[in-house]
Enzyme design. Structure first.
Site, PDB file in Angstrom:
ATOM      1  N   TYR A 102       0.821  -1.218   0.000  1.00  0.00           N
ATOM      2  CA  TYR A 102       0.000   0.000   0.000  1.00  0.00           C
ATOM      3  C   TYR A 102       0.852   1.263   0.000  1.00  0.00           C
ATOM      4  CZ  TYR A 102      -4.707  -1.870   0.722  1.00  0.00           C
ATOM      5  OH  TYR A 102      -5.913  -2.477   0.556  1.00  0.00           O
ATOM      6  N   LYS A 109       3.365 -15.221   1.946  1.00  0.00           N
ATOM      7  CA  LYS A 109       3.713 -16.163   0.883  1.00  0.00           C
ATOM      8  C   LYS A 109       5.237 -16.267   0.805  1.00  0.00           C
ATOM      9  CE  LYS A 109       1.523 -16.792  -2.994  1.00  0.00           C
ATOM     10  NZ  LYS A 109       1.233 -18.250  -2.968  1.00  0.00           N
ATOM     11  N   ASP A 138      -2.566 -17.998   0.460  1.00  0.00           N
ATOM     12  CA  ASP A 138      -3.590 -18.588  -0.422  1.00  0.00           C
ATOM     13  C   ASP A 138      -4.231 -19.793   0.237  1.00  0.00           C
ATOM     14  OD1 ASP A 138      -1.141 -19.911  -0.630  1.00  0.00           O
ATOM     15  OD2 ASP A 138      -1.390 -20.399  -2.757  1.00  0.00           O
ATOM     16  N   ASP A 190      -6.242  -7.256   3.777  1.00  0.00           N
ATOM     17  CA  ASP A 190      -7.396  -6.634   3.129  1.00  0.00           C
ATOM     18  C   ASP A 190      -8.289  -7.715   2.536  1.00  0.00           C
ATOM     19  OD1 ASP A 190      -8.956  -4.496   2.105  1.00  0.00           O
ATOM     20  OD2 ASP A 190      -7.952  -4.697   0.161  1.00  0.00           O
ATOM     21  N   ASP A 249     -11.982  -9.464   4.206  1.00  0.00           N
ATOM     22  CA  ASP A 249     -13.266  -9.433   3.501  1.00  0.00           C
ATOM     23  C   ASP A 249     -13.872 -10.831   3.409  1.00  0.00           C
ATOM     24  OD1 ASP A 249     -13.366  -6.702   3.075  1.00  0.00           O
ATOM     25  OD2 ASP A 249     -13.767  -6.875   0.926  1.00  0.00           O
TER      26      ASP A 249
HETATM   27  C1  IPM Z   1     -10.439  -1.478   3.819  1.00  0.00           C
HETATM   28  C2  IPM Z   1     -10.703  -0.830   2.500  1.00  0.00           C
HETATM   29  C3  IPM Z   1      -9.591   0.165   2.241  1.00  0.00           C
HETATM   30  C4  IPM Z   1      -8.326  -0.627   2.040  1.00  0.00           C
HETATM   31  C5  IPM Z   1      -9.831   1.120   1.083  1.00  0.00           C
HETATM   32  C6  IPM Z   1     -11.132   1.869   1.229  1.00  0.00           C
HETATM   33  C7  IPM Z   1      -8.683   2.065   0.919  1.00  0.00           C
HETATM   34  O1  IPM Z   1     -10.850  -1.791   1.507  1.00  0.00           O
HETATM   35  O2  IPM Z   1     -10.340  -0.769   4.832  1.00  0.00           O
HETATM   36  O3  IPM Z   1     -10.339  -2.698   3.856  1.00  0.00           O
HETATM   37  O4  IPM Z   1      -8.041  -1.147   0.950  1.00  0.00           O
HETATM   38  O5  IPM Z   1      -7.589  -0.739   3.026  1.00  0.00           O
HETATM   39 MG    MG Z   2     -10.853  -3.784   2.219  1.00  0.00          MG
END
Ligand code: IPM
Ligand code: MG
Length: 368
Positions: A142, A192, A225, A249, A253
């Site tokens: 990032y 990884k 993975d 990230d 999710d």
């Molecule tokens: C998160 C989001 C952020 C990220 C975005 C909005 C920049 O996806 O907080 O997970 O990628 O970190």
């Molecule tokens: Mg995210």
């Protein structure tokens, strides 16, 4: 002694609506529990861009550095898709994370009993699920340099750099081991190392910190993975997962969806202790700004309210009050109250954002 201070950055889309419900909860703690906060508010994301031409002004950044905790709603929306990368709403959030040095991002994935049916996985695989992903938040791909789109010969090349120093890995590993000691004493580290040097170093440093300081904690390593696969195959094998910024990230999710609703998940981003001993901290729901439902009263405020519960626990040392709030939410769900996102295929009648907030206040009252 002065009241602890909160800076509310409600942001865009449904951010302000869900934050309104958090403000009610903050008010409740002041009135009923003698826990008063000094609350100020400011802009972040698209709304800050509209007002000031930048997703986060220097003044707001400075305020965020001064307060005991920042509560953030959500940033972004289709209106801002055309903006240059440097002023996109997300840059505001990334600047807060980076300049406050919020390196440990705690993302719980917890399955509420009343919602176990909503998971895309079979109920017995997710019922009772309670894992904590710790995502490194201020480094890695990032932020690594070089980055950019460059021209090489007759074509362009897009470059991002995965970069981790030993100290960056060590400090987030420590956060994971510390947290694990308060939970089931188990950490799984994901990278990884089979293809990335940064992963090799990650594994080495985590192993060293573990051996020297946290040998009492059970540590395992997994390629990220495989970790993704294991998360959907048998998520209850995990307790604390520690991983880098990008893998975190993605994995968070995936883990979020296991629980049935993104509208339920809070997060805490923590940095180093300030002079008063509290960590630098920002709390935000995992969900985004959901522009498609903004302004309709359909948004679920629970993730944002649970983020305030995390603030009570991690910034203000009020774990018992955090549990009170979490229990109140659990009770409201057990009573069958649902915002639109929590209605299964069989439907039913949803309650609005503010009705959900009111129901949680009533459950808090009942807890006294
Ligand atoms: C998160 C989001 C952020 C990220 C975005 C909005 C920049 O996806 O907080 O997970 O990628 O970190
Ligand atoms: Mg995210």
């Amino acid at each position: 002694m002065a009241n602890p201070s909160l800076l509310i950055l409600a942001g865009d889309g449904i951010g302000p609506e869900v934050m309104d419900e958090v403000k009610k909860v903050i008010g409740w703690y002041g009135d009923k529990r003698g826990l008063a906060f000094d609350v100020s508010e400011d802009l972040v994301g698209g709304c800050a861009y509209d007002a000031h031409g930048t997703p986060l002004t220097d003044e707001t950044m400075e305020k965020a550095q001064q307060v005991d905790a920042v509560l953030l709603g959500a940033v972004g929306g289709p209106k801002y898709d055309v903006l240059d990368f440097s002023v996109k709403p997300e840059r505001g959030l990334l600047r807060l994370r980076k300049e406050m040095d919020l390196f440990a991002n705690l993302r719980p994935a917890q399955c509420f009993d009343a919602l176990a049916d909503f998971s895309s996985l079979k109920k017995d695989i997710v019922a009772g699920l309670d894992i904590m992903i710790i995502r490194e938040l201020t480094s890695g791909v990032y932020f690594g340099e070089p980055r950019g789109i460059f021209t090489e010969g007759n074509e362009r090349v897009g470059i991002n750099t995965q970069r981790y120093t030993e100290s960056e890995i060590a400090r987030v590993a420590r956060s994971a081991f510390e947290l694990a000691r308060k939970r089931s004493n188990k950490v799984c580290s994901m990278e990884k190392a089979n293809v990335m040097e940064s992963g090799v170093l990650w594994r080495e440093v985590v192993t060293k910190v573990h051996a020297e300081e946290y040998a009492d904690v059970e540590l395992s390593h997994m390629y990220a993975d495989n970790g993704a696969m294991q998360l959907v195959r048998n998520p209850k094998q995990f307790d604390v997962i520690v991983t880098d910024n990008l893998f975190g990230d993605l994995l968070s999710d995936a883990a979020a969806m296991l629980t049935g609703s993104l509208g339920m998940l809070p997060s805490a981003s923590l940095g180093l202790p300030m002079a008063n001993g509290r960590p630098k901290a920002l709390y935000e729901p995992v969900h985004g700004s959901a522009p498609d439902i903004a302004g309709t009263g359909k948004a679920n405020p629970i993730a944002c309210i649970l983020s305030f519960a995390m603030a009570l626990r991690y910034s203000f040392d009020k774990g018992d009050e955090a549990t009170r709030l979490e229990d109140a939410i659990e009770k409201v769900l057990a009573d069958g109250l649902r915002t639109a996102d929590l209605l299964g295929p069989e439907g039913g009648s949803p309650i609005s954002t503010s009705e959900m907030g009111d129901a949680i206040l009533a459950a808090l009252d009942a807890s006294l």
